[in-house]
Enzyme design. Structure first.
Site: not given
Length: 293
Positions: A12, A57, A172, A220, A248
């Site tokens: 479920k 379920t 940035r 990363q 971005h």
């Protein structure tokens, strides 16, 4: 050529349960989305339609509601283990249970019983159990954790080919929406709800601290430092997996209006976006590939 039944499970999905704990005049609120999947001796139901091994379920849904009443809802990891162990222990045809929970936060406005929905991240837990005394795993985590650094992020030295238009930068905006999950070394049967809650809060704090304190040369690198910080500070954890889309922020060209733009005005683009994914783990992490699925 033989045709055979492969791995299977059923359950479920997305039972929405809200539990109000009324401690005198002061109320507490837990808001969960619970999904259950069971597996075991299910060959006959697939091959012949014999339902003798099947726990409906609908019964699974009712169990979620009944357990919320009977036991209350503490930490989502604790509630998930309680459900998973019950399904396997109570049904001889069920040999494995998977319980996934998303918890939606609420903050108290004022007074004892008024709340506002927390617009922050969602807490998650994924539990696998073969029943009491059997193999188990717990993966805690969060989703939709939006974080942003206005500086302290660079990106340069990357491959440039005939299709590259992105300019290198040494300053940035770095923003992402973190989905992070961390695996516990064991299911710690002696833990109380407060222990699960403390582990979650400390792991979350480690993620945020690493994001804020890492001078990033790439998303990363930031991902790795965040996972490393969690494992360095939380001995009960052995692996962290993260997905971090790069939200971005592009500088707007204001020269047509006779204005400079010294890293002050940005366009926040929602798509397309870079998607960084990775895992960080201790070298002694026990193997548990099923824990994540």
């Amino acid at each position: 050529m033989a045709i055979v039944l492969g791995p299977n499970r059923y359950g479920k999905a997305e039972t929405r349960v809200v539990r109000v704990s009324r401690d005198g005049g002061v109320h507490r609120l837990k808001d969960l989305n619970v999904s259950v999947s069971l597996s075991g001796a299910m060959e006959d139901v697939h091959l012949t339609g014999d339902n003798a091994a099947v726990l409906p379920t609908d019964s699974q849904k009712n169990t979620v509601f009944a357990f919320a009443k009977k036991y209350g809802v503490g930490a989502v990891e604790e509630f998930g283990l309680l459900l998973a162990r019950h399904f396997v222990d109570s049904q001889p045809t069920i040999t494995h249970a998977r319980v996934e929970i998303r918890e939606y936060g609420w903050k108290r406005i004022s007074g004892p019983h008024s709340f506002v929905r927390d617009g922050g991240e969602v807490r998650t837990a994924l539990v696998h159990s073969d029943g009491t005394g059997g193999a188990e795993s717990v993966v805690s985590g969060l989703a939709d954790l939006v974080v942003l650094n206005t500086t302290g992020s660079e990106f340069h030295g990357f491959i440039e080919d005939e299709y590259t238009t992105l300019a290198p930068t040494d300053d940035r905006v770095l923003a992402t929406e973190v989905t992070a999950r961390w695996r516990h070394r064991d299911t710690a049967p002696g833990w109380e709800a407060e222990d699960w809650d403390a582990s979650y809060l400390e792991a979350r704090a480690a993620l945020l601290a690493a994001f804020a304190e890492t001078h990033s040369l790439s998303l990363q690198q930031t991902l790795y430092q965040m996972g490393r910080r969690v494992l360095a500070e939380r001995a009960e954890l052995c692996e962290v997996r993260m997905a971090m889309p790069n939200k971005h922020h592009f500088l707007v060209d204001l020269e047509p209006f006779g204005m400079d733009n010294d890293n002050e005005v940005y366009f926040a683009a929602d798509r397309p976006y870079g998607l960084i994914e990775g895992a960080v783990l201790t070298d002694d992490a026990p193997g548990a590939p099923a824990a994540w699925s």
